[in-house]
Design a protein around this motif. Structure first.
Motif, PDB file in Angstrom:
ATOM      1  N   SER A  27     -11.117   1.349   7.975  1.00 56.25           N
ATOM      2  CA  SER A  27      -9.783   1.023   7.586  1.00 56.25           C
ATOM      3  C   SER A  27      -9.557   1.715   6.000  1.00 56.25           C
ATOM      4  N   GLU A  28     -10.497   2.339   6.104  1.00 56.08           N
ATOM      5  CA  GLU A  28      -9.901   3.814   4.797  1.00 56.08           C
ATOM      6  C   GLU A  28      -9.652   5.176   5.036  1.00 56.08           C
TER       7      GLU A  28
ATOM      8  N   ARG B 163       0.786  -1.128  -0.165  1.00 57.44           N
ATOM      9  CA  ARG B 163       0.208   0.037  -0.212  1.00 57.44           C
ATOM     10  C   ARG B 163       0.641   1.370  -0.182  1.00 57.44           C
TER      11      ARG B 163
ATOM     12  N   ASP C 162      -0.233  -3.534   6.174  1.00 60.77           N
ATOM     13  CA  ASP C 162       1.576  -3.656   5.653  1.00 60.77           C
ATOM     14  C   ASP C 162       2.249  -4.078   6.621  1.00 60.77           C
TER      15      ASP C 162
ATOM     16  N   CYS D  83       0.068   5.086  16.134  1.00 61.69           N
ATOM     17  CA  CYS D  83      -1.894   5.053  16.122  1.00 61.69           C
ATOM     18  C   CYS D  83      -2.987   4.923  17.191  1.00 61.69           C
TER      19      CYS D  83
ATOM     20  N   TYR E 226      -2.911   7.090   0.950  1.00 60.16           N
ATOM     21  CA  TYR E 226      -2.924   7.589   2.673  1.00 60.16           C
ATOM     22  C   TYR E 226      -1.735   8.543   2.460  1.00 60.16           C
TER      23      TYR E 226
ATOM     24  N   ARG F 245       1.675   8.335   5.933  1.00 57.97           N
ATOM     25  CA  ARG F 245       0.159   7.300   6.434  1.00 57.97           C
ATOM     26  C   ARG F 245       0.693   5.765   6.444  1.00 57.97           C
ATOM     27  N   GLN F 246       0.533   5.362   7.064  1.00 58.84           N
ATOM     28  CA  GLN F 246       0.863   3.823   6.826  1.00 58.84           C
ATOM     29  C   GLN F 246       0.308   2.646   7.794  1.00 58.84           C
ATOM     30  N   HIS F 247      -0.994   1.813   6.278  1.00 62.90           N
ATOM     31  CA  HIS F 247      -1.509   0.757   7.094  1.00 62.90           C
ATOM     32  C   HIS F 247      -1.254  -0.394   7.591  1.00 62.90           C
TER      33      HIS F 247
ATOM     34  N   ALA G  18      -7.734   1.458  12.307  1.00 63.10           N
ATOM     35  CA  ALA G  18      -7.786   0.547  11.274  1.00 63.10           C
ATOM     36  C   ALA G  18      -7.867  -0.458  10.346  1.00 63.10           C
TER      37      ALA G  18
ATOM     38  N   MET H  71      -4.551   5.531  10.861  1.00 66.47           N
ATOM     39  CA  MET H  71      -3.366   4.554  10.732  1.00 66.47           C
ATOM     40  C   MET H  71      -2.409   4.891  11.673  1.00 66.47           C
TER      41      MET H  71
ATOM     42  N   PRO I 109      -7.927   7.619   6.782  1.00 63.73           N
ATOM     43  CA  PRO I 109      -5.791   8.253   6.908  1.00 63.73           C
ATOM     44  C   PRO I 109      -5.217   7.920   8.679  1.00 63.73           C
TER      45      PRO I 109
END
Length: 545
Positions: free
Chosen positions: A111-112, A38, A58, A95, A44, A53-55, A105, A117, A114
């Protein structure tokens, strides 16, 4: 008796790296790199707004992949004798989590989003909040809670990011029970913690980024946070008082994770820490040796005996924390907000016209850009080119964090070519490195040698030679390709009971030196003069903003 093995996991800005190590010899038996899918797509993130931002998916996918792939290489005989696992991450990368300790997230409704996350270390959207924290810390009439973090709070850190998010997203504000650093969440995930209050918090992360200190018996006071903004009122009580050094056990791997990863059910998982601190251990840090972790940014780490430092406070750095690197030693952190990122930015700039080229051809050309630039830049005489750069393309971390600052390139003319600018950018990052060294020395901290680890240190001979010339000191480049993950494995060997302390483990496992770059006397003299110009230009730029 069966031999024992350990795993070190390193979460970087772009990828997750894992190694399986024989702790008796220090030999890396297997390694694997997983690039966050991602993140690679730019999801994001909004670089124009400094939003990165990182999910969490990942991170989870990376954890599973690197362990499974390394286990596959070493086979079941080694895998079933793994006794310890430790993790490092970037930071501050916090987070919002619910009461169960789950990042928001990972919930369908967020879930979407930012704001739900992990907010990567280089996210600078909270510069206003950082300024407010700094102003209040100096004027509220109580303890200056920034005194052990260089007297300046940064937008890259824990509280500024939390306050920015609470102001911007009502839904996240209402759903967030607490906040966790990435380095605290992964060990909690692996050990099956289902309560945010039970997550063990890293001494390294809390001390350097969240203003935790033994002198305060924990975090700053409730009155301090409520005075900054009522949005922070009450959050302190849902965070933590105690912190843990990275040689302490977070717990035993949860059965479902042991089964999923192909590991024994008695693997001990260590408490987390930041990548640069564990990397410094992998690079064989010792007193008076500055370890530079040179990647997208730099983190510069020093350790010193407490009785040597006594009451010395180093202003303008990213904190000094007892036990943040090695238990019983004072860990000191500094760094540059952009290092490799500066060169990556320049590559993107030059490659912009290639947007119309088919992807495969474009990728082939881009992969050669920096290689060819380095070859040509090696022939550039810095005195003749006349090009000077300031390396604040992502603000300045040290000395004295200021993420509002911008970079600059000057002295260009119609005869200036791409290699001239590229070399000037390398020189600028080297000058930034020297400013950090001089900040420490101005406070009486001795630096006698430099150890370099990370991608830039391994890949760019020109960069390392320029750094050696600008600093006027030898640069010792570590042999290990994964020195940070190796550092994590050193902590895993202590957590797993193979060694009694980190220093003992280091003697057997830390990376040896691969190459030494010696300063060239004639270029040291040249760069001494150019460094003064760098300081002069930087002062002008900062004063004009």
């Amino acid at each position: 008796m069966d031999k024992k093995y350990v795993i070190g996991i390193d979460y970087g800005s772009d990828s997750c790296r894992g190694v399986i190590v024989d702790p008796m010899s220090g030999k890396e038996l297997a390694s694997h790199v997983f690039y966050y899918p991602r993140w690679k797509q730019g999801l994001y993130c909004n670089p124009a707004k400094a939003q990165f931002r990182q999910h969490p998916l990942d991170y989870v996918e990376g954890l599973k992949t690197v362990i499974k792939e390394t286990v596959k290489v070493v086979g079941p005989e080694v895998a079933q004798n793994i006794v310890g696992l430790s993790v490092d991450t970037t930071g501050s990368t916090p987070c919002a989590v619910n009461k169960e300790g789950t990042p928001l997230a990972l919930l369908p409704e967020f879930s979407e989003n930012p704001h739900a996350m992990f907010i990567l270390w280089k996210d600078h959207t909270a510069t206003k909040e950082a300024s407010e924290i700094n102003h209040y810390a100096k004027t509220w009439g109580g303890i200056d809670y920034t005194q052990y973090i260089g007297s300046v709070y940064s937008s890259e850190w824990f509280w500024a990011k939390i306050l920015k998010t609470l102001r911007e997203d009502q839904a996240v504000k209402e759903a967030a029970y607490s906040w966790v650093e990435h380095c605290d969440w992964i060990p909690a995930l692996l050990t099956g913690v289902k309560d945010a209050d039970q997550i063990k918090r890293s001494r390294c992360a809390a001390g350097h980024k969240a203003m935790w200190h033994q002198a305060y018996n924990g975090l700053p006071s409730e009155a301090f946070f409520a005075g900054i903004d009522p949005l922070l009122a009450g959050l302190r009580g849902r965070l933590f008082e105690d912190t843990y050094t990275a040689d302490e056990v977070a717990g035993v791997i949860a059965p479902e994770w042991a089964e999923a990863l192909g590991l024994p059910q008695d693997v001990k998982v260590g408490c987390g820490a930041f990548d640069c601190h564990m990397g410094a251990v992998g690079g064989n840090i010792r007193p008076n040796a500055l370890v530079k972790v040179m990647g997208t940014s730099t983190c510069d780490i020093l350790i010193e005996n407490m009785d040597v430092m006594k009451d010395t406070l180093v202003e303008g750095i990213c904190g000094q924390v007892d036990g943040s690197v090695i238990r019983g030693m004072l860990g000191m952190e500094a760094g540059q907000s952009a290092f490799g990122d500066v060169y990556a930015w320049y590559k993107r700039l030059l490659a912009w016209p290639l947007q119309t080229v088919e992807p495969e051809k474009r990728e082939e050309i881009e992969s050669k850009l920096l290689v060819e630039l380095e070859k040509a830049a090696n022939e550039v005489n810095p005195l003749e080119s006349g090009v000077m750069a300031i390396d604040w393309m992502n603000g300045r971390r040290t000395p004295y964090a200021n993420q509002n600052l911008k970079g600059a390139i000057l002295g260009i003319h119609l005869g200036t070519e791409a290699p001239h600018i590229y070399r000037a950018l390398i020189e600028a990052t080297a000058y930034g490195a020297r400013a950090i060294v001089e900040r420490f020395r101005a406070c009486g901290v001795a630096i006698n040698e430099v150890i370099a680890i990370g991608g830039v240190a391994k890949k760019s001979a020109l960069n390392m030679q320029i750094v050696a010339n600008v600093l006027g000191m030898p640069i010792n480049v570590c042999e290990s390709e994964q020195a940070v993950a190796l550092g994590a494995s050193i902590f895993a060997s202590v957590v797993g009971g193979i060694y009694g302390n980190v220093e003992e483990a280091q003697r057997h496992m830390a990376s040896p030196t691969e190459k030494v770059y010696l300063p060239q006397p004639e270029m040291v003299e040249v760069y001494n003069k150019l460094y003064e110009k760098y300081l002069e230009v930087g002062t002008f730029i900062e004063g004009s903003m």
